[in-house]
Design a protein around this motif. Structure first.
Motif, PDB file in Angstrom:
ATOM      1  N   PRO A   1       0.805  -1.232   0.000  1.00  0.00           N
ATOM      2  CA  PRO A   1       0.000   0.000   0.000  1.00  0.00           C
ATOM      3  C   PRO A   1       0.831   1.271   0.000  1.00  0.00           C
ATOM      4  O   PRO A   1       0.331   2.335  -0.385  1.00  0.00           O
ATOM      5  N   VAL A   2       2.088   1.189   0.421  1.00  0.00           N
ATOM      6  CA  VAL A   2       2.952   2.371   0.340  1.00  0.00           C
ATOM      7  C   VAL A   2       3.014   2.888  -1.095  1.00  0.00           C
ATOM      8  O   VAL A   2       2.931   4.091  -1.350  1.00  0.00           O
ATOM      9  N   LEU A   3       3.135   1.963  -2.055  1.00  0.00           N
ATOM     10  CA  LEU A   3       3.238   2.383  -3.454  1.00  0.00           C
ATOM     11  C   LEU A   3       1.879   2.752  -4.037  1.00  0.00           C
ATOM     12  O   LEU A   3       1.767   3.725  -4.799  1.00  0.00           O
ATOM     13  N   THR A   4       0.835   2.010  -3.698  1.00  0.00           N
ATOM     14  CA  THR A   4      -0.462   2.312  -4.309  1.00  0.00           C
ATOM     15  C   THR A   4      -1.001   3.662  -3.846  1.00  0.00           C
ATOM     16  O   THR A   4      -1.583   4.403  -4.641  1.00  0.00           O
ATOM     17  N   THR A   5      -0.808   4.005  -2.574  1.00  0.00           N
ATOM     18  CA  THR A   5      -1.339   5.277  -2.096  1.00  0.00           C
ATOM     19  C   THR A   5      -0.644   6.455  -2.757  1.00  0.00           C
ATOM     20  O   THR A   5      -1.286   7.431  -3.148  1.00  0.00           O
ATOM     21  N   GLY A   6       0.671   6.367  -2.902  1.00  0.00           N
ATOM     22  CA  GLY A   6       1.397   7.456  -3.555  1.00  0.00           C
ATOM     23  C   GLY A   6       1.239   7.455  -5.054  1.00  0.00           C
ATOM     24  O   GLY A   6       1.056   8.509  -5.678  1.00  0.00           O
ATOM     25  N   MET A   7       1.299   6.269  -5.671  1.00  0.00           N
ATOM     26  CA  MET A   7       1.189   6.199  -7.123  1.00  0.00           C
ATOM     27  C   MET A   7      -0.206   6.556  -7.600  1.00  0.00           C
ATOM     28  O   MET A   7      -0.383   7.033  -8.727  1.00  0.00           O
TER      29      MET A   7
ATOM     30  N   VAL B   1      -3.345  10.300 -11.010  1.00  0.00           N
ATOM     31  CA  VAL B   1      -4.279  11.419 -11.139  1.00  0.00           C
ATOM     32  C   VAL B   1      -3.594  12.586 -11.859  1.00  0.00           C
ATOM     33  O   VAL B   1      -4.191  13.247 -12.723  1.00  0.00           O
ATOM     34  N   ILE B   2      -2.333  12.824 -11.542  1.00  0.00           N
ATOM     35  CA  ILE B   2      -1.597  13.932 -12.162  1.00  0.00           C
ATOM     36  C   ILE B   2      -1.412  13.701 -13.653  1.00  0.00           C
ATOM     37  O   ILE B   2      -1.711  14.581 -14.478  1.00  0.00           O
ATOM     38  N   VAL B   3      -0.917  12.519 -14.044  1.00  0.00           N
ATOM     39  CA  VAL B   3      -0.617  12.305 -15.459  1.00  0.00           C
ATOM     40  C   VAL B   3      -1.885  12.217 -16.296  1.00  0.00           C
ATOM     41  O   VAL B   3      -1.914  12.687 -17.445  1.00  0.00           O
ATOM     42  N   GLU B   4      -2.954  11.633 -15.743  1.00  0.00           N
ATOM     43  CA  GLU B   4      -4.192  11.602 -16.513  1.00  0.00           C
ATOM     44  C   GLU B   4      -4.786  13.006 -16.646  1.00  0.00           C
ATOM     45  O   GLU B   4      -5.348  13.355 -17.690  1.00  0.00           O
ATOM     46  N   GLY B   5      -4.655  13.806 -15.596  1.00  0.00           N
ATOM     47  CA  GLY B   5      -5.105  15.192 -15.693  1.00  0.00           C
ATOM     48  C   GLY B   5      -4.334  15.955 -16.751  1.00  0.00           C
ATOM     49  O   GLY B   5      -4.920  16.749 -17.511  1.00  0.00           O
TER      50      GLY B   5
ATOM     51  N   SER C   1       0.186   2.279 -14.287  1.00  0.00           N
ATOM     52  CA  SER C   1      -0.951   1.589 -13.656  1.00  0.00           C
ATOM     53  C   SER C   1      -0.691   0.088 -13.523  1.00  0.00           C
ATOM     54  O   SER C   1      -1.315  -0.576 -12.683  1.00  0.00           O
ATOM     55  N   LYS C   2       0.229  -0.455 -14.308  1.00  0.00           N
ATOM     56  CA  LYS C   2       0.583  -1.870 -14.175  1.00  0.00           C
ATOM     57  C   LYS C   2       1.207  -2.142 -12.807  1.00  0.00           C
ATOM     58  O   LYS C   2       0.926  -3.162 -12.166  1.00  0.00           O
ATOM     59  N   PHE C   3       2.069  -1.244 -12.369  1.00  0.00           N
ATOM     60  CA  PHE C   3       2.658  -1.386 -11.036  1.00  0.00           C
ATOM     61  C   PHE C   3       1.593  -1.224  -9.955  1.00  0.00           C
ATOM     62  O   PHE C   3       1.643  -1.890  -8.919  1.00  0.00           O
ATOM     63  N   TYR C   4       0.647  -0.320 -10.212  1.00  0.00           N
ATOM     64  CA  TYR C   4      -0.413  -0.086  -9.238  1.00  0.00           C
ATOM     65  C   TYR C   4      -1.209  -1.359  -8.985  1.00  0.00           C
ATOM     66  O   TYR C   4      -1.409  -1.754  -7.832  1.00  0.00           O
ATOM     67  N   VAL C   5      -1.664  -2.002 -10.052  1.00  0.00           N
ATOM     68  CA  VAL C   5      -2.532  -3.165  -9.872  1.00  0.00           C
ATOM     69  C   VAL C   5      -1.759  -4.337  -9.265  1.00  0.00           C
ATOM     70  O   VAL C   5      -2.311  -5.113  -8.479  1.00  0.00           O
ATOM     71  N   LEU C   6      -0.470  -4.469  -9.581  1.00  0.00           N
ATOM     72  CA  LEU C   6       0.343  -5.528  -8.987  1.00  0.00           C
ATOM     73  C   LEU C   6       0.448  -5.334  -7.478  1.00  0.00           C
ATOM     74  O   LEU C   6       0.243  -6.274  -6.695  1.00  0.00           O
TER      75      LEU C   6
ATOM     76  N   MET D   1     -10.844   2.284 -13.863  1.00  0.00           N
ATOM     77  CA  MET D   1      -9.572   2.971 -14.108  1.00  0.00           C
ATOM     78  C   MET D   1      -8.667   2.162 -15.038  1.00  0.00           C
ATOM     79  O   MET D   1      -8.003   2.717 -15.924  1.00  0.00           O
ATOM     80  N   LEU D   2      -8.664   0.841 -14.870  1.00  0.00           N
ATOM     81  CA  LEU D   2      -7.760   0.006 -15.654  1.00  0.00           C
ATOM     82  C   LEU D   2      -8.298  -0.312 -17.046  1.00  0.00           C
ATOM     83  O   LEU D   2      -7.541  -0.314 -18.029  1.00  0.00           O
ATOM     84  N   PHE D   3      -9.601  -0.572 -17.160  1.00  0.00           N
ATOM     85  CA  PHE D   3     -10.145  -1.098 -18.411  1.00  0.00           C
ATOM     86  C   PHE D   3     -11.205  -0.206 -19.058  1.00  0.00           C
ATOM     87  O   PHE D   3     -11.781  -0.590 -20.076  1.00  0.00           O
TER      88      PHE D   3
END
Length: 481
Positions: A26-32, A37-41, A59-64, A117-119
């Motif tokens: 969760p350390v990575l998912t919360t920050g990523m 949000v930034i890059v999609e914006g 987002s691949k890293f996020y879902v992993l 978000m993913l699909f």
């Protein structure tokens, strides 16, 4: 090996293992989530295809990480009912509610919109998709809010009292807004964001060093650098505020963090040990490098040295943390990494201002790129070190000042706990190897820069549909027949 026959020690080891392993994900998912949000914006605002491709790639890293985080978070929470049943029974009136909020408010929100978000890129309206990305990020960070609220309450219990062995809540808002809550949530929020920024930056720097998609990854490096300019110094400042709170509310923890054994009276600043070898049996440091008066000035940053600094000798041995050396060095590792991040951010910003981070010459900054690669795993180490200080330093209390750890553990056969501890160790080792494999596979494959971009027509070679000019068959009539 006497600890193998002590079920309480084994239960503590098991909870430490599951907590240390779970927090990695969760350390990575919360920050990523915030980064996505930034890059999609930026994609929606500029329609620059690179930002769309960045959102897909990261987002691949996020879902992993999300998947492993879910798989490891559930067993950790189950332990409150198996290994720590007396604690759960005593504090379930509040603690159970907050953990329930994390599951229903945060995890459900994150999971509900993750699929969109993913699909959902070409299946829903872009505004709906962006809203889904925002809600995923909000859900991930709500987990931080509720988990840190629960843990902060364990550090500084408020809003009620123990009655016949059970905590009765008189004011839920006072319990939620306990003295540690705000700074703890902010400190963890910036820790997850800072860790994610330097992971993304480190991976981007690796691609730049390999001269793979240099222009593409120079963008992601600059985005995280721009964010780190604000995050790195803020994290140091909030960490200082947290240290001041420890001074006021958990003086035994502070004494262990600084390996401070002797009492320093008000008006006389305490020395600060830069490095030391704490000796708990002798109640002193066998060796140390100290800076005279520095600890007093650090702790009294906004005051006039009007309060004393208490040493560990001020408390009975059974009322102070045991593993002083672990707490002492974990605290210094966390601080050292925080200042390293700030220094790397500063050097990178100077190079950026000098025009050295453009897509044309960023690959020439090899020493700087290697610095980012080296920084990628350090955020995890800092987070784990911080949690060691936070939880090991709270001992011998599970609910500070009210319930001791030895009274909070379930009375289980040591052999049963050893079996579950061994099983967790085996499974988590396999999960960690799998995570490293799939992460490295994502990195080796790299981003798909040929991915179709929504709303962008793909130019294809023109096809000539004009009938070909008639050419008479000049073969003999017999051949034509």
């Amino acid at each position: 090996m006497e600890f193998l026959s002590d079920s309480i020690v084994l239960s503590r080891m098991q909870f430490a293992l599951t907590a240390i392993f779970h927090i990695l994900w969760p350390v990575l998912t919360t920050g990523m989530g915030i980064y996505l949000v930034i890059v999609e914006g930026l994609w929606l605002k500029t329609r620059n295809p690179d930002y769309y491709l960045h959102a897909h790639f990261w987002s691949k890293f996020y879902v992993l990480n999300f998947g492993i985080g879910v798989a490891t978070g559930i067993p950790m929470e189950f332990q409150f009912g198996t290994n720590w049943a007396p604690f759960s029974e005593a504090v379930g009136n509040f603690f159970g509610s907050v953990i329930g909020f994390e599951a229903s408010w945060a995890f459900m929100l994150e999971a509900a919109f993750l699929g969109i978000m993913l699909f959902g890129w070409e299946r829903v309206n872009p505004t709906i998709h962006y809203l889904s990305t925002i809600l995923v990020a909000v859900g991930a960070n709500l987990s931080t809010l509720w988990i840190l609220t629960a843990n902060s309450w364990m550090q500084t219990p408020a809003g009620g009292e123990l009655v016949n062995g059970k905590f009765v809540v008189h004011d839920y808002f006072e319990a939620i807004l306990n003295p540690f809550m705000i700074n703890s949530v902010l400190h963890m929020f910036f820790a997850t964001l800072e860790t994610s920024l330097f992971v993304i930056g480190g991976i981007s720097a690796w691609y730049i060093l390999q001269r793979r998609n240099t222009a593409f990854f120079s963008k992601s490096l600059k985005i995280v650098l721009a964010a780190a300019i604000a995050v790195a110094p803020l994290q140091i400042y909030i960490g200082h505020l947290s240290g001041e709170q420890v001074y006021h509310y958990q003086p035994t923890k502070l004494a262990a963090m600084e390996a401070q054994w002797k009492f320093s009276p008000a008006g006389k600043p305490a020395d600060w040990s830069l490095l030391a070898i704490p000796n708990a049996k002798a109640e002193k440091n066998d060796w140390e490098i100290t800076i005279p008066n520095a600890l007093g000035y650090i702790l009294e940053f906004k005051q006039n040295l009007s309060q004393p600094v208490r040493g560990l000798k001020e408390w009975k041995p059974e009322d102070r943390p045991k593993m002083v050396g672990l707490i002492y060095y974990a605290f210094r590792i966390m601080i050292g990494i925080g200042f390293f991040f700030a220094g790397l951010m500063l050097l990178s910003s100077l190079q950026w201002l000098r025009g050295k981070l453009s897509a044309d010459n960023i690959s020439q900054q090899r020493w700087l790129m290697w610095g980012w690669v080296f920084a990628a795993p350090l955020g995890y180490i800092a987070v784990e070190s911080g949690w060691i200080v936070r939880c090991v330093g709270r001992q011998p209390w599970v609910l500070y000042g009210k319930i001791r750890t030895v009274d909070a553990a379930s009375h289980l056969p040591a052999s049963n706990v050893l079996v579950s501890l061994t099983s967790f160790t085996t499974v988590y080792t396999l999960l960690f190897i799998a995570a490293l494999y799939f992460s490295s596979r994502i990195i080796r494959t790299g981003p798909n820069l040929d991915l179709p971009i929504p709303g962008v027509e793909i130019t294809k070679p023109a096809v000539d549909t004009t009938p070909a000019e008639f050419v008479p068959d000049e073969r003999p009539v017999e051949a034509q027949q």
